[in-house]
Write a protein that holds these residues in place. Structure first.
Motif, PDB file in Angstrom:
ATOM      1  N   ALA A  19       0.998  -1.385   0.091  1.00  0.00           N
ATOM      2  CA  ALA A  19       0.072   0.019  -0.006  1.00  0.00           C
ATOM      3  C   ALA A  19       0.899   1.113   0.003  1.00  0.00           C
ATOM      4  CB  ALA A  19      -1.050  -0.134   1.180  1.00  0.00           C
ATOM      5  N   GLY A  20       0.319   2.228  -0.411  1.00  0.00           N
ATOM      6  CA  GLY A  20       0.794   3.698  -0.073  1.00  0.00           C
ATOM      7  C   GLY A  20       1.182   3.680   1.590  1.00  0.00           C
ATOM      8  N   GLU A  21       1.656   4.888   1.881  1.00  0.00           N
ATOM      9  CA  GLU A  21       1.804   4.916   3.235  1.00  0.00           C
ATOM     10  C   GLU A  21       0.610   5.572   3.985  1.00  0.00           C
ATOM     11  OE1 GLU A  21       6.156   5.693   4.096  1.00  0.00           O
ATOM     12  OE2 GLU A  21       5.403   7.361   5.782  1.00  0.00           O
ATOM     13  N   ASP A  22      -0.434   4.721   4.456  1.00  0.00           N
ATOM     14  CA  ASP A  22      -1.636   5.018   4.580  1.00  0.00           C
ATOM     15  C   ASP A  22      -1.986   4.794   6.074  1.00  0.00           C
ATOM     16  OD1 ASP A  22      -4.317   5.379   4.581  1.00  0.00           O
ATOM     17  OD2 ASP A  22      -4.849   3.409   3.657  1.00  0.00           O
ATOM     18  N   ASP A  23      -2.182   5.992   6.539  1.00  0.00           N
ATOM     19  CA  ASP A  23      -2.221   6.110   8.063  1.00  0.00           C
ATOM     20  C   ASP A  23      -3.826   5.389   8.503  1.00  0.00           C
ATOM     21  OD1 ASP A  23      -0.029   7.219   8.500  1.00  0.00           O
ATOM     22  OD2 ASP A  23      -0.535   9.159   8.635  1.00  0.00           O
ATOM     23  N   GLY A  24      -4.524   5.349   7.561  1.00  0.00           N
ATOM     24  CA  GLY A  24      -5.799   4.740   7.656  1.00  0.00           C
ATOM     25  C   GLY A  24      -5.897   3.334   7.622  1.00  0.00           C
ATOM     26  N   ILE A  25      -4.489   2.569   7.399  1.00  0.00           N
ATOM     27  CA  ILE A  25      -4.190   1.302   7.619  1.00  0.00           C
ATOM     28  C   ILE A  25      -4.127   1.286   9.190  1.00  0.00           C
ATOM     29  CG2 ILE A  25      -3.045  -0.780   7.177  1.00  0.00           C
ATOM     30  CD1 ILE A  25      -2.912  -0.133   4.287  1.00  0.00           C
ATOM     31  N   ARG A  26      -5.064   0.720  10.011  1.00  0.00           N
ATOM     32  CA  ARG A  26      -4.854   1.006  11.597  1.00  0.00           C
ATOM     33  C   ARG A  26      -4.009  -0.230  11.738  1.00  0.00           C
ATOM     34  NH1 ARG A  26      -9.818   0.928  12.056  1.00  0.00           N
ATOM     35  NH2 ARG A  26      -9.483  -0.958  13.703  1.00  0.00           N
ATOM     36  N   ALA A  27      -3.046  -0.258  12.834  1.00  0.00           N
ATOM     37  CA  ALA A  27      -2.217  -1.273  13.279  1.00  0.00           C
ATOM     38  C   ALA A  27      -2.987  -2.783  13.583  1.00  0.00           C
ATOM     39  CB  ALA A  27      -1.223  -0.789  14.553  1.00  0.00           C
TER      40      ALA A  27
ATOM     41  N   TRP B 112      -6.295  -3.385  13.017  1.00  0.00           N
ATOM     42  CA  TRP B 112      -7.159  -3.854  11.641  1.00  0.00           C
ATOM     43  C   TRP B 112      -5.971  -4.739  10.941  1.00  0.00           C
ATOM     44  CZ3 TRP B 112      -6.414  -3.076   6.287  1.00  0.00           C
ATOM     45  CH2 TRP B 112      -7.470  -3.548   5.778  1.00  0.00           C
ATOM     46  N   LEU B 113      -4.950  -4.158  10.731  1.00  0.00           N
ATOM     47  CA  LEU B 113      -4.027  -5.092   9.812  1.00  0.00           C
ATOM     48  C   LEU B 113      -3.804  -6.392  10.459  1.00  0.00           C
ATOM     49  CD1 LEU B 113      -2.836  -4.996   6.931  1.00  0.00           C
ATOM     50  CD2 LEU B 113      -0.612  -4.671   8.129  1.00  0.00           C
ATOM     51  N   ALA B 114      -3.297  -6.240  11.926  1.00  0.00           N
ATOM     52  CA  ALA B 114      -3.028  -7.501  12.602  1.00  0.00           C
ATOM     53  C   ALA B 114      -4.094  -8.430  12.435  1.00  0.00           C
ATOM     54  CB  ALA B 114      -2.542  -7.059  14.100  1.00  0.00           C
ATOM     55  N   ASP B 115      -5.289  -7.970  12.668  1.00  0.00           N
ATOM     56  CA  ASP B 115      -6.311  -8.848  12.397  1.00  0.00           C
ATOM     57  C   ASP B 115      -6.385  -9.692  11.083  1.00  0.00           C
ATOM     58  OD1 ASP B 115      -7.473  -8.475  15.079  1.00  0.00           O
ATOM     59  OD2 ASP B 115      -9.234  -7.146  14.213  1.00  0.00           O
ATOM     60  N   ALA B 116      -6.155  -8.913  10.021  1.00  0.00           N
ATOM     61  CA  ALA B 116      -5.981  -9.518   8.778  1.00  0.00           C
ATOM     62  C   ALA B 116      -5.063 -10.517   8.687  1.00  0.00           C
ATOM     63  CB  ALA B 116      -5.902  -8.261   7.861  1.00  0.00           C
TER      64      ALA B 116
END
Ligand code: SAM
Length: 368
Positions: A117-125, A127-131
């Motif tokens: 991804a781009g450097e996207d602060d909307g990707i929360r830590a 949330w991504l850990a769950d994925a």
């Protein structure tokens, strides 16, 4: 007994100006970067291919690329998804879409997904850990992240959630050039080499690499980049030609680059030289034949990379509607489209090169 890189390189009659010790000084790398004689270059491709076969072998690892988000806080002068490109429709995939892409990757025979991804602060830590946890639990895939310069706590949390690898190209070791093309975020420093060290300390497999032919890139600095591949002991090395994007400050600049300077060209041949040298200086690394190479040489790019040292390809499993918007450069080739989206088609294409789809996660086999 496996052949060492030094042995294979020792067969190169073209390096005749000095004994072939297998040591790769910057000067020696530089001579190869400047080499234009076809028969001599053929020996370089062959040496890299020999080392590739003796180390990582004929299997080709498939890494399913999921372009999770094209939001980006950065203003990189080379990249089409940079924050200043207001013409771009922005997207961020949701959990279900990511899982569907991962499933598709499994169907193709991928042992890994790469979430980029781009450097996207909307990707929360969290949330991504769950994925990450869900992909590991559901599909048992290795997970590689390529999300830019994230905070140490985030990197640590994702590693804890099961992420195996992280890709962060240093792009160029020329500090002045880097500062011009990759401005830091307000209030933050930008030291990709320090982050690579942090990633290593956290237990990630670490990948990095460069673009080849960035306007202003000189041969000497590219030779230093390649030395650094070895010194950083990279597990993965990603190398692709710079492809101008018209909606960026460097769009079209490759043609206009100062003819008086020692400019590295952004050609397929130059990218292949860097792939081959990367294999020779770092024999056991995982090295992809990149999308950028296939984009500037649509007919033979993927095959050329695989013939000169690469052992990885990255089918794009991003949903088509998003893939179009992840336009880091124009007319990006997608392996997934090209190969008609089936494992059989991939197998057939690799088979023509005497290669086959690897099984398993494709971690680096150190010292193989
Ligand atoms: N934001 C993350 C980062 O910066 O590492 C990952 C996404 S970034 C788009 C992934 C890579 O795309 C970069 O490391 C860069 O080398 C490559 N890239 C971006 N723009 C490019 C261009 N115009 N030509 C070739 N490669 C490009």
């Amino acid at each position: 007994m496996p052949l060492r890189a030094a042995d294979a390189v020792g067969t190169l009659g073209t390096d005749a100006d000095r004994p072939l010790t297998g040591e790769w000084s910057e000067a020696r790398i530089l001579r190869w970067l400047r080499e234009d004689d076809e028969p001599r270059l053929a020996t370089l491709w062959q040496a890299a291919d020999t080392v590739r076969r003796r180390t990582v072998g004929d299997p080709v690892h498939l890494r399913g690329l999921i372009e999770v988000s094209n939001h980006c806080a950065r203003t990189c002068a080379y990249c089409g998804i940079n924050a200043r490109n207001t013409a771009l429709r922005r997207y961020r995939m949701n959990h279900a879409e990511i899982m569907a892409s991962a499933q598709q990757a499994v169907g193709l025979g991928c042992g890994t997904v790469v979430m980029q991804a781009g450097e996207d602060d909307g990707i929360r830590a969290d949330w991504l850990a769950d994925a990450i946890r869900a992909i590991k639990a559901e599909y048992g895939l290795a997970v590689t992240l390529s999300l830019g310069e994230r905070l140490v706590d985030e990197l640590a949390g994702w590693r804890e959630a099961g992420a195996d690898r992280y890709l962060l190209r240093f792009e160029t070791s020329d500090a002045a050039l880097y500062a011009r093309i990759h401005p830091p975020r307000a209030g933050r420093t930008c030291d990709r080499f320090a982050i690579l060290g942090t990633l290593r300390a956290l237990g990630y497999e670490v990948g990095s690499g460069v673009m080849v032919g960035i306007p202003g890139q000189r041969y000497e600095s590219l030779a230093r980049d390649i030395r650094l591949f070895a010194e950083l002991d990279l597990d993965m090395i990603g190398v692709g030609p710079f492809v101008p994007h018209p909606a960026t400050p460097l769009g079209g600049a490759a043609d206009a680059a100062d003819a008086t300077m020692d400019q590295v060209p952004n050609t397929a041949a130059m990218a292949c030289k860097v792939v081959a040298l990367a294999r020779l200086v770092r024999p056991d690394a995982n090295i992809p034949s990149t999308t950028a190479l296939a984009t500037i040489d649509r007919v033979g790019g993927y095959a050329a990379g695989l013939r000169c040292g690469a052992n990885v390809v990255m089918p794009n499993v991003t949903p088509a509607e998003y893939r179009r918007c992840y336009e880091i450069y124009p007319a990006k080739v997608c392996l997934h489209d090209e190969f008609t989206a089936t494992r059989a088609a991939l197998e057939e294409r690799l088979g023509r090169l005497g290669r086959y789809i690897a099984t398993g996660p494709g971690h680096r086999l150190r010292g193989c």
